[in-house]
Design a protein around this motif. Structure first.
Motif, PDB file in Angstrom:
ATOM      1  N   PRO A   1       0.800  -1.226   0.000  1.00  0.00           N
ATOM      2  CA  PRO A   1       0.000   0.000   0.000  1.00  0.00           C
ATOM      3  C   PRO A   1       0.836   1.281   0.000  1.00  0.00           C
ATOM      4  N   PHE A   2       2.056   1.234   0.521  1.00  0.00           N
ATOM      5  CA  PHE A   2       2.868   2.440   0.596  1.00  0.00           C
ATOM      6  C   PHE A   2       3.510   2.770  -0.750  1.00  0.00           C
ATOM      7  N   GLU A   3       3.876   1.750  -1.518  1.00  0.00           N
ATOM      8  CA  GLU A   3       4.372   1.986  -2.878  1.00  0.00           C
ATOM      9  C   GLU A   3       3.216   2.373  -3.799  1.00  0.00           C
ATOM     10  N   SER A   4       2.079   1.716  -3.616  1.00  0.00           N
ATOM     11  CA  SER A   4       0.907   2.026  -4.431  1.00  0.00           C
ATOM     12  C   SER A   4       0.409   3.439  -4.163  1.00  0.00           C
ATOM     13  N   ALA A   5       0.552   3.904  -2.928  1.00  0.00           N
ATOM     14  CA  ALA A   5       0.078   5.239  -2.557  1.00  0.00           C
ATOM     15  C   ALA A   5       0.815   6.323  -3.337  1.00  0.00           C
ATOM     16  N   LYS A   6       2.084   6.104  -3.639  1.00  0.00           N
ATOM     17  CA  LYS A   6       2.850   7.092  -4.407  1.00  0.00           C
ATOM     18  C   LYS A   6       2.301   7.224  -5.824  1.00  0.00           C
ATOM     19  N   VAL A   7       1.931   6.094  -6.428  1.00  0.00           N
ATOM     20  CA  VAL A   7       1.377   6.121  -7.785  1.00  0.00           C
ATOM     21  C   VAL A   7      -0.012   6.741  -7.783  1.00  0.00           C
TER      22      VAL A   7
ATOM     23  N   HIS B   1      -7.109  -3.220   9.836  1.00  0.00           N
ATOM     24  CA  HIS B   1      -7.545  -3.875   8.599  1.00  0.00           C
ATOM     25  C   HIS B   1      -8.750  -4.785   8.847  1.00  0.00           C
ATOM     26  N   GLU B   2      -8.815  -5.385  10.036  1.00  0.00           N
ATOM     27  CA  GLU B   2      -9.984  -6.207  10.373  1.00  0.00           C
ATOM     28  C   GLU B   2     -11.235  -5.358  10.534  1.00  0.00           C
ATOM     29  N   LYS B   3     -11.092  -4.167  11.116  1.00  0.00           N
ATOM     30  CA  LYS B   3     -12.236  -3.288  11.334  1.00  0.00           C
ATOM     31  C   LYS B   3     -12.758  -2.711  10.027  1.00  0.00           C
ATOM     32  N   ASP B   4     -11.833  -2.207   9.198  1.00  0.00           N
ATOM     33  CA  ASP B   4     -12.216  -1.586   7.928  1.00  0.00           C
ATOM     34  C   ASP B   4     -11.171  -1.955   6.885  1.00  0.00           C
ATOM     35  N   LYS B   5     -11.576  -2.704   5.877  1.00  0.00           N
ATOM     36  CA  LYS B   5     -10.644  -3.234   4.874  1.00  0.00           C
ATOM     37  C   LYS B   5     -10.045  -2.153   3.971  1.00  0.00           C
ATOM     38  N   THR B   6     -10.590  -0.940   4.004  1.00  0.00           N
ATOM     39  CA  THR B   6     -10.070   0.124   3.151  1.00  0.00           C
ATOM     40  C   THR B   6      -9.203   1.129   3.900  1.00  0.00           C
ATOM     41  N   MET B   7      -9.174   1.055   5.225  1.00  0.00           N
ATOM     42  CA  MET B   7      -8.555   2.116   6.011  1.00  0.00           C
ATOM     43  C   MET B   7      -7.032   2.161   5.882  1.00  0.00           C
ATOM     44  N   VAL B   8      -6.345   1.030   5.797  1.00  0.00           N
ATOM     45  CA  VAL B   8      -4.883   1.031   5.668  1.00  0.00           C
ATOM     46  C   VAL B   8      -4.480   1.703   4.362  1.00  0.00           C
ATOM     47  N   MET B   9      -5.197   1.396   3.291  1.00  0.00           N
ATOM     48  CA  MET B   9      -4.889   2.023   1.996  1.00  0.00           C
ATOM     49  C   MET B   9      -5.206   3.517   2.032  1.00  0.00           C
ATOM     50  N   LYS B  10      -6.303   3.884   2.660  1.00  0.00           N
ATOM     51  CA  LYS B  10      -6.677   5.298   2.754  1.00  0.00           C
ATOM     52  C   LYS B  10      -5.636   6.088   3.532  1.00  0.00           C
ATOM     53  N   LYS B  11      -5.171   5.543   4.644  1.00  0.00           N
ATOM     54  CA  LYS B  11      -4.155   6.228   5.434  1.00  0.00           C
ATOM     55  C   LYS B  11      -2.823   6.290   4.706  1.00  0.00           C
ATOM     56  N   ALA B  12      -2.487   5.280   3.913  1.00  0.00           N
ATOM     57  CA  ALA B  12      -1.243   5.290   3.152  1.00  0.00           C
ATOM     58  C   ALA B  12      -1.265   6.401   2.095  1.00  0.00           C
ATOM     59  N   VAL B  13      -2.381   6.549   1.394  1.00  0.00           N
ATOM     60  CA  VAL B  13      -2.498   7.607   0.381  1.00  0.00           C
ATOM     61  C   VAL B  13      -2.504   8.976   1.045  1.00  0.00           C
TER      62      VAL B  13
END
Length: 178
Positions: free
Chosen positions: A27-33, A95-107
């Motif tokens: 997610p951290f590499e993807s967040a840059k793109v 990630h268990e609570k909200d499957k989108t939150m780690v990606m959202k915080k990374a971006v």
């Protein structure tokens, strides 16, 4: 202005919709793109004070892959604003609570220093799986390439392909597998 120049100018200034698949992606590499498309860094008209970014639809955020033991070592901080309202949550718990939150915080964290970060994040559309509403999919015009190739699982390969694959060695008929 000629017709081709007019179309070129319209395409430059228009907000396009991109789709990105997070399956097995860091997610951290993807967040840059994703950040470069959200902010409009890929456009020739980019300026820090210009809001020229595009929309990005991110699918399969439940299947992200953190490197190493980041799932148990990475901690996310949250404060409610009230005294004693500080809390720290491990990445796997978040990630268990909200499957989108780690990606959202990374971006969100990748856009550090961007004064329009809160407004830019409104153009980010996150989905835990590949079930995206039709009205959003109708807008998507391009796909952002994945950074890491997703390997194919052996249980998803059909039987004919497995049997026709060349064998490295042939075992004798009396060989016993332990």
């Amino acid at each position: 202005m000629s017709l081709t120049k007019r179309v070129q100018q319209w395409a430059t200034f228009a907000r396009t919709w991109h789709i990105y698949d997070c399956t097995w992606q860091n997610p951290f590499e993807s967040a840059k793109v994703i950040k470069s498309h959200l902010m409009g860094l890929h456009k020739p008209i980019y300026h820090p004070m210009n809001d020229c970014g595009d929309h990005v639809v991110v699918i399969n955020t439940k299947e992200i892959a953190l490197p190493g033991d980041e799932w148990i070592k990475r901690v996310y901080f949250h404060h409610t604003g009230y005294p004693g309202g500080a809390s720290w949550t491990l990445a796997w718990q978040l990630h268990e609570k909200d499957k989108t939150m780690v990606m959202k915080k990374a971006v969100y964290n990748s856009m550090d220093g961007n004064l329009q970060r809160r407004h830019t994040m409104q153009r980010l559309h996150l989905f835990a799986d590949d079930q995206v509403p039709k009205e959003i999919l109708d807008n998507v015009t391009s796909q952002i390439r994945q950074l890491r190739q997703v390997p194919q699982r052996l249980d998803h390969i059909d039987k004919e392909t497995l049997e026709s694959f060349p064998a490295i060695m042939d075992y004798p008929k009396d060989y016993i597998l332990r």
